[in-house]
Design an enzyme around this catalytic site. Structure first.
Site, PDB file in Angstrom:
ATOM      1  N   CYS A 110       0.821  -1.330   0.048  1.00  0.00           N
ATOM      2  CA  CYS A 110       0.033  -0.052  -0.046  1.00  0.00           C
ATOM      3  C   CYS A 110       0.929   1.127  -0.026  1.00  0.00           C
ATOM      4  O   CYS A 110       1.883   1.410   0.744  1.00  0.00           O
ATOM      5  CB  CYS A 110      -0.876   0.015   1.279  1.00  0.00           C
ATOM      6  N   CYS A 116      -0.308   6.574   6.843  1.00  0.00           N
ATOM      7  CA  CYS A 116      -1.827   5.966   7.465  1.00  0.00           C
ATOM      8  C   CYS A 116      -1.677   5.387   8.782  1.00  0.00           C
ATOM      9  O   CYS A 116      -2.383   5.643   9.563  1.00  0.00           O
ATOM     10  CB  CYS A 116      -2.457   5.077   6.246  1.00  0.00           C
ATOM     11  N   CYS A 119      -2.020  -0.035   9.319  1.00  0.00           N
ATOM     12  CA  CYS A 119      -1.427  -1.611   9.302  1.00  0.00           C
ATOM     13  C   CYS A 119      -0.058  -1.291   9.837  1.00  0.00           C
ATOM     14  O   CYS A 119       0.948  -1.207   9.006  1.00  0.00           O
ATOM     15  CB  CYS A 119      -1.384  -1.787   7.764  1.00  0.00           C
ATOM     16  N   CYS A 200      -8.020   1.462   0.033  1.00  0.00           N
ATOM     17  CA  CYS A 200      -7.365   0.765   1.108  1.00  0.00           C
ATOM     18  C   CYS A 200      -7.130  -0.725   0.786  1.00  0.00           C
ATOM     19  O   CYS A 200      -8.377  -1.367   0.470  1.00  0.00           O
ATOM     20  CB  CYS A 200      -8.022   0.907   2.398  1.00  0.00           C
ATOM     21  N   GLN A 323     -19.293  -7.778  12.712  1.00  0.00           N
ATOM     22  CA  GLN A 323     -18.005  -8.055  12.914  1.00  0.00           C
ATOM     23  C   GLN A 323     -17.382  -7.704  11.500  1.00  0.00           C
ATOM     24  O   GLN A 323     -17.908  -7.864  10.292  1.00  0.00           O
ATOM     25  CB  GLN A 323     -17.526  -9.846  12.873  1.00  0.00           C
ATOM     26  N   TYR A 352     -20.841 -10.819  27.546  1.00  0.00           N
ATOM     27  CA  TYR A 352     -20.512  -9.947  26.632  1.00  0.00           C
ATOM     28  C   TYR A 352     -20.781 -10.101  25.276  1.00  0.00           C
ATOM     29  O   TYR A 352     -19.993 -10.283  24.145  1.00  0.00           O
ATOM     30  CB  TYR A 352     -18.887  -9.786  26.695  1.00  0.00           C
ATOM     31  N   GLU A 373     -24.919  -8.570  27.697  1.00  0.00           N
ATOM     32  CA  GLU A 373     -24.596  -7.164  26.974  1.00  0.00           C
ATOM     33  C   GLU A 373     -24.910  -5.833  27.603  1.00  0.00           C
ATOM     34  O   GLU A 373     -26.275  -5.749  27.832  1.00  0.00           O
ATOM     35  CB  GLU A 373     -24.869  -7.353  25.366  1.00  0.00           C
ATOM     36  N   ASP A 422     -16.600 -13.171  25.826  1.00  0.00           N
ATOM     37  CA  ASP A 422     -15.906 -12.819  24.885  1.00  0.00           C
ATOM     38  C   ASP A 422     -15.607 -10.995  25.201  1.00  0.00           C
ATOM     39  O   ASP A 422     -16.495 -10.204  24.482  1.00  0.00           O
ATOM     40  CB  ASP A 422     -16.748 -12.813  23.396  1.00  0.00           C
ATOM     41  N   CYS A 449      -9.648 -10.720  22.834  1.00  0.00           N
ATOM     42  CA  CYS A 449      -9.073  -9.866  21.717  1.00  0.00           C
ATOM     43  C   CYS A 449      -7.589  -9.225  22.537  1.00  0.00           C
ATOM     44  O   CYS A 449      -6.795  -8.333  21.781  1.00  0.00           O
ATOM     45  CB  CYS A 449      -9.629  -8.564  21.423  1.00  0.00           C
TER      46      CYS A 449
HETATM   47  N1  SAH Z   1     -19.439 -11.578  20.807  1.00  0.00           N
HETATM   48  C1  SAH Z   1     -19.772 -10.464  20.685  1.00  0.00           C
HETATM   49  C2  SAH Z   1     -18.769  -9.303  20.450  1.00  0.00           C
HETATM   50  C3  SAH Z   1     -18.164  -9.121  21.853  1.00  0.00           C
HETATM   51  S1  SAH Z   1     -17.180  -7.634  22.034  1.00  0.00           S
HETATM   52  C4  SAH Z   1     -20.524 -10.376  19.142  1.00  0.00           C
HETATM   53  O1  SAH Z   1     -20.740 -11.291  18.390  1.00  0.00           O
HETATM   54  O2  SAH Z   1     -21.202  -9.435  18.963  1.00  0.00           O
HETATM   55  C5  SAH Z   1     -17.422  -7.240  23.338  1.00  0.00           C
HETATM   56  C6  SAH Z   1     -18.744  -6.626  23.768  1.00  0.00           C
HETATM   57  O3  SAH Z   1     -18.598  -6.660  25.445  1.00  0.00           O
HETATM   58  C7  SAH Z   1     -19.153  -5.449  23.417  1.00  0.00           C
HETATM   59  O4  SAH Z   1     -20.346  -5.430  22.608  1.00  0.00           O
HETATM   60  C8  SAH Z   1     -19.234  -4.472  24.642  1.00  0.00           C
HETATM   61  O5  SAH Z   1     -20.205  -3.607  24.622  1.00  0.00           O
HETATM   62  C9  SAH Z   1     -19.520  -5.612  25.507  1.00  0.00           C
HETATM   63  N2  SAH Z   1     -19.198  -5.368  27.131  1.00  0.00           N
HETATM   64  C10 SAH Z   1     -18.253  -4.499  27.807  1.00  0.00           C
HETATM   65  N3  SAH Z   1     -18.045  -4.114  28.890  1.00  0.00           N
HETATM   66  C11 SAH Z   1     -19.229  -5.146  29.297  1.00  0.00           C
HETATM   67  C12 SAH Z   1     -19.861  -5.567  30.513  1.00  0.00           C
HETATM   68  N4  SAH Z   1     -19.233  -5.248  31.643  1.00  0.00           N
HETATM   69  N5  SAH Z   1     -21.041  -6.312  30.580  1.00  0.00           N
HETATM   70  C13 SAH Z   1     -21.521  -6.829  29.629  1.00  0.00           C
HETATM   71  N6  SAH Z   1     -21.029  -6.535  28.252  1.00  0.00           N
HETATM   72  C14 SAH Z   1     -19.907  -5.615  28.233  1.00  0.00           C
END
Ligand code: SAH
Length: 497
Positions: A110, A116, A119, A200, A323, A352, A373, A422, A449
């Protein structure tokens, strides 16, 4: 939480080294001026061997115990660098010349790669990126999690088949170059200067065509571009999204005004692009660097596009979360599903849960899935996604995982068979982890992550009686520094509960 590097003393947050490869002992590199280490003057040039990368993807090297960060340098390079900014134990230098390229170095394809900054690893071969990411996961689990490397049940990292053009979403700011021509591109790293870049290489090929149409239209009707400083002008950003499995395209133009003159003409032209399904405006008249406004005005189409992850259908509107790399997401959540070991009879919690991607994936093979969530709109999406897929055994709660889980457990006394988490980069809250331990699920699946917070949390779960039985990296961000990890934990048999 993380310790600073031994020789360099404590490093500021974000400056820790990732893979903790051994740095050469001091004194190997001589200073050109013969000055003492760490006392180079600003603008002075020196030779440096790059031994590691920091969290921002900058090269890290050490000269007589003093640590230097050099953006755009790759592990294994020997570079000529220029001292720019010095602190007590570390400094920042600019890459002037690669004297001996690393065997892992490659020409970034790129042209905007350096300005930028999106990356960080583009100058590294993809295979080397994967090895680096895997090493980082292992080192964090050993250093922060206290695991023994030889005992870690690591499975080989899942890389991308095509490490380019994998992002289904792009947001391009509009501005003017010095001659007054309309440009679209990206903000230069850590600034709000627009670097023109309409193609990009992480984004889809259609982006370029869409941007050309928008620019032609703006030129033809003399539509102004937004200027952040004066908060004047109309067109701020273009959001472009594509459903990879459906081929459907969405364009949403973000404007600093209530309407776009001749928007019918723009919509008509955009409809020529193959796959175009949804065209809209987002009204954002705030003085803010938040890109999207809250109000959406539909110009053409149903207001959303559709896509699939693992057979589950999603409706994606301009404001919904989705995603950005659905191909790797499917692999990552497929891994999570396998680790969950479902037979159809399980009670599962997905903490989450976002828009419910994992929950809906698991619901097809479980008796009941509960999702939690914190963002109410994400839960609205999750419920709608469940309904359009005819999934009736998923129930969603808005709230913090660390509040909803203990509350529901106290209320119903119902144990979970499997708990999936997650969390965002900061990891799980300690109350959440404690409650998981109290609920005694047979398995916990941790999708992370950030392997540093993952390691911290795994330590708690291990001390609470769980054994880590699988660890696997899944790369969702080729050319970038981040990597996802999926971990399986099983309740130890020899532990008495
Ligand atoms: N698996 C999810 C993505 C997870 S990303 C999907 O497929 O959509 C992490 C997520 O945790 C985000 O959506 C964020 O808003 C949420 N989050 C952050 N802090 C949190 C908490 N204390 N309790 C519940 N959810 C939370």
């Amino acid at each position: 939480m993380q310790k600073g590097h031994k020789a360099g003393g404590r490093l500021p947050a974000g400056k820790q080294m990732l893979s903790e490869t051994k740095l050469p002992l001091g004194g190997q590199m001589s200073l050109e001026s013969g000055q003492e280490a760490g006392q180079l003057r600003k603008n002075q040039e020196f030779t440096l061997a790059i031994e590691d990368l920091n969290e921002d993807g900058a090269g890290v090297g050490r000269l007589d115990g003093y640590i230097w960060f050099v953006k755009d340098a790759v592990i294994g390079d020997v570079v000529r660098a220029r001292a720019m900014k010095m602190k007590k134990n570390y400094g920042f230098a600019r890459l002037m010349e690669v004297l001996t390229p690393s065997p892992d170095r490659t020409e970034p394809p790129c042209p905007a790669a350096r300005p930028c900054g999106g990356c960080q690893l583009q100058a590294m071969r993809y295979e080397a990126q994967l090895r680096f990411k895997e090493r980082k996961i292992i080192n964090n689990l050993v250093r922060i999690g206290g695991f023994k490397e030889e005992e870690l049940p690591m499975l080989p990292i899942i890389g991308m088949e095509h490490p380019w053009r994998y992002r289904n979403k792009a947001q391009f700011p509009f501005g003017r170059d010095k001659d007054g021509n309309i440009i679209a591109g990206f903000y230069a790293g850590r600034s709000h200067r627009i670097v023109p870049c309409e193609d990009c290489l992480l984004g889809v090929e259609e982006n370029r065509r869409v941007l050309e149409i928008i620019k032609d239209f703006m030129n033809r009707y003399q539509i102004s571009t937004y200027d952040e400083e004066s908060h004047t002008g109309l067109v701020r950003h273009a959001l472009i999204r594509k459903g990879f499995k459906t081929g459907q395209l969405m364009v949403c133009l973000i404007i600093n005004g209530r309407s776009l003159p001749h928007s019918d003409v723009l919509a008509k032209r955009l409809r020529d692009v193959e796959g175009m399904t949804s065209i809209s405006l987002s009204i954002n008249q705030e003085r803010t660097n938040v890109i999207m406004g809250k109000e959406i005005v539909n110009l053409w189409g149903p207001g959303y596009i559709e896509d699939f992850i693992g057979g589950v259908r999603y409706q994606i509107s301009p404001l919904s979360f989705y995603q950005v790399n659905p191909v790797q997401t499917e692999k990552l959540y497929g891994e999570a599903l396998a680790y969950a070991g479902l037979t159809g009879d399980e009670i599962v919690w997905d903490l989450y849960c976002g828009i419910g991607t994992i929950s809906l994936f698991l619901a097809q093979k479980a008796r009941k899935v509960y999702g939690v969530e914190i963002v109410p709109q994400a839960i609205e999406d999750a419920r709608r996604n469940a309904s359009i897929n005819g999934i009736e055994n998923a129930e969603f709660f808005v709230g913090k995982a660390e509040e909803v889980l203990p509350r529901e457990f106290a209320r119903t006394g119902e144990r979970a068979d499997v708990i999936v988490v997650d969390p965002p980069r900061k990891g799980c809250d300690s109350v959440c982890l404690e409650t998981i331990l109290k609920m005694e699920p047979k398995r916990v699946v941790y999708v992370s992550c950030d392997s540093a917070t993952l390691a911290r949390d795994l330590r708690v779960l291990r001390d609470g009686g769980y054994e880590v039985t699988k660890v696997r990296g899944v790369d969702q961000f080729a050319q970038g520094i981040h990597c996802e990890v999926c971990v399986k934990l099983e309740r130890s048999r020899n532990k008495i509960f």
